[in-house]
Motif scaffolding. Structure first.
Motif, PDB file in Angstrom:
ATOM      1  N   GLU A   1      -4.397  -2.676  -7.882  1.00 19.86           N
ATOM      2  CA  GLU A   1      -5.555  -3.377  -7.345  1.00 19.86           C
ATOM      3  C   GLU A   1      -6.581  -2.422  -6.747  1.00 19.86           C
ATOM      4  O   GLU A   1      -7.772  -2.700  -6.741  1.00 19.86           O
ATOM      5  CB  GLU A   1      -5.095  -4.388  -6.295  1.00 19.86           C
ATOM      6  N   SER A   2      -6.110  -1.298  -6.219  1.00 19.65           N
ATOM      7  CA  SER A   2      -6.992  -0.284  -5.646  1.00 19.65           C
ATOM      8  C   SER A   2      -6.314   1.060  -5.814  1.00 19.65           C
ATOM      9  O   SER A   2      -5.092   1.177  -5.690  1.00 19.65           O
ATOM     10  CB  SER A   2      -7.231  -0.572  -4.159  1.00 19.65           C
TER      11      SER A   2
ATOM     12  N   GLU B   1      -6.017   0.570   7.272  1.00 15.60           N
ATOM     13  CA  GLU B   1      -6.634   0.575   5.943  1.00 15.60           C
ATOM     14  C   GLU B   1      -8.141   0.423   6.103  1.00 15.60           C
ATOM     15  O   GLU B   1      -8.602  -0.379   6.902  1.00 15.60           O
ATOM     16  CB  GLU B   1      -6.124  -0.586   5.082  1.00 15.60           C
TER      17      GLU B   1
ATOM     18  N   THR C   1       0.865  -1.175   0.000  1.00 13.07           N
ATOM     19  CA  THR C   1       0.000   0.000   0.000  1.00 13.07           C
ATOM     20  C   THR C   1       0.902   1.225   0.000  1.00 13.07           C
ATOM     21  O   THR C   1       1.690   1.420   0.923  1.00 13.07           O
ATOM     22  CB  THR C   1      -0.914   0.014   1.242  1.00 13.07           C
TER      23      THR C   1
ATOM     24  N   THR D   1      -7.164   5.301  -4.897  1.00 13.28           N
ATOM     25  CA  THR D   1      -8.008   6.386  -4.424  1.00 13.28           C
ATOM     26  C   THR D   1      -7.205   7.682  -4.482  1.00 13.28           C
ATOM     27  O   THR D   1      -5.987   7.670  -4.301  1.00 13.28           O
ATOM     28  CB  THR D   1      -8.523   6.172  -2.983  1.00 13.28           C
TER      29      THR D   1
ATOM     30  N   THR E   1     -10.882  -4.650   3.615  1.00 11.45           N
ATOM     31  CA  THR E   1     -11.309  -5.287   2.366  1.00 11.45           C
ATOM     32  C   THR E   1     -11.903  -6.658   2.648  1.00 11.45           C
ATOM     33  O   THR E   1     -12.929  -7.035   2.064  1.00 11.45           O
ATOM     34  CB  THR E   1     -10.113  -5.392   1.402  1.00 11.45           C
TER      35      THR E   1
ATOM     36  N   GLU F   1     -12.022   0.694   3.667  1.00 19.08           N
ATOM     37  CA  GLU F   1     -12.700   0.815   2.385  1.00 19.08           C
ATOM     38  C   GLU F   1     -14.181   1.015   2.681  1.00 19.08           C
ATOM     39  O   GLU F   1     -14.674   0.578   3.719  1.00 19.08           O
ATOM     40  CB  GLU F   1     -12.479  -0.475   1.577  1.00 19.08           C
TER      41      GLU F   1
ATOM     42  N   ARG G   1     -17.675   0.165  -4.713  1.00 21.46           N
ATOM     43  CA  ARG G   1     -16.638   0.249  -3.677  1.00 21.46           C
ATOM     44  C   ARG G   1     -15.713   1.425  -3.949  1.00 21.46           C
ATOM     45  O   ARG G   1     -15.445   1.756  -5.098  1.00 21.46           O
ATOM     46  CB  ARG G   1     -15.833  -1.047  -3.650  1.00 21.46           C
ATOM     47  N   THR G   2     -15.216   2.013  -2.872  1.00 23.68           N
ATOM     48  CA  THR G   2     -14.349   3.180  -3.009  1.00 23.68           C
ATOM     49  C   THR G   2     -12.915   2.834  -3.348  1.00 23.68           C
ATOM     50  O   THR G   2     -12.211   3.635  -3.935  1.00 23.68           O
ATOM     51  CB  THR G   2     -14.297   3.987  -1.695  1.00 23.68           C
ATOM     52  N   GLY G   3     -12.444   1.705  -2.936  1.00 28.12           N
ATOM     53  CA  GLY G   3     -11.017   1.423  -2.964  1.00 28.12           C
ATOM     54  C   GLY G   3     -10.461   1.732  -1.589  1.00 28.12           C
ATOM     55  O   GLY G   3     -11.117   2.343  -0.747  1.00 28.12           O
ATOM     56  N   ILE G   4      -9.253   1.318  -1.353  1.00 25.37           N
ATOM     57  CA  ILE G   4      -8.643   1.419  -0.034  1.00 25.37           C
ATOM     58  C   ILE G   4      -8.064   2.804   0.205  1.00 25.37           C
ATOM     59  O   ILE G   4      -7.424   3.374  -0.671  1.00 25.37           O
ATOM     60  CB  ILE G   4      -7.538   0.355   0.109  1.00 25.37           C
TER      61      ILE G   4
END
Length: 171
Positions: free
Chosen positions: A39-40, A93, A12, A42, A138, A95, A158-161
């Motif tokens: 993968e995510s 983290e 991350t 924001t 997640t 989400e 979903r927003t993402g992390i």
């Protein structure tokens, strides 16, 4: 489809950048050029004057590839700072997901019961459906969505992390 090497680990990243057109495309291009998936993702403005943004990226790569990606990110002029929260220390983290479930009778009752267990909040309701807001890891959201499939899942957004380091210091 890209096959990740055995040594690939989930990372991350927190990337602090000038809020300017094209920076997100340039950052995503660094990952694409190496064949690694984001993968995510924001993005949010983080200063009152809207000049600085924080991009949170989750990806999987080996430690060596992450070092190269971070070094390349740091060389981009609009990038102020890059922190691999995964290796930096403990971090939090979260989400957010909006989960629409349709159903009547027992399915409706079960959807409400499960939402309560997962601390889901009803943000919209009709005679035939609910929209739940769920926040958490997640894994928690994945499990909630899986359970809602059994009682009438319609769709998920979903927003993402988003992530931040623990403790009194900024990452």
């Amino acid at each position: 489809m890209h096959i990740k090497p055995q040594s690939a680990e989930r990372h991350t990243l927190a990337v602090i950048v000038d809020n300017e057109p094209g920076i997100l495309a340039r950052i995503a291009g660094l990952f694409t050029a190496r064949g690694y998936n984001i993968e995510s993702l924001t993005v949010s403005e983080i200063t009152d004057d809207n000049l600085i943004s924080r991009i949170t990226i989750v990806t999987s790569a080996s430690a060596e590839v992450m070092e190269q990606i971070i070094a390349q990110l740091e060389r981009l002029v609009p990038v102020h700072k890059v922190v691999d929260l995964t290796t930096h220390g403990e971090h939090v983290e979260r989400e957010l997901a909006l989960v629409k479930v349709a159903g009547t009778g027992d399915h409706r009752i079960e959807a409400l019961r499960l939402a309560e267990v997962y601390r889901g909040r009803v943000v919209d309701a009709t005679i035939a459906s609910f929209v739940f807001e769920v926040t958490g890891t997640t894994e928690k959201i994945d499990k909630f969505v899986e359970l809602m499939r059994e009682v009438g899942l319609v769709e998920v957004a979903r927003t993402g992390i988003v992530a931040i380091s623990r403790g009194a210091q900024a990452a």
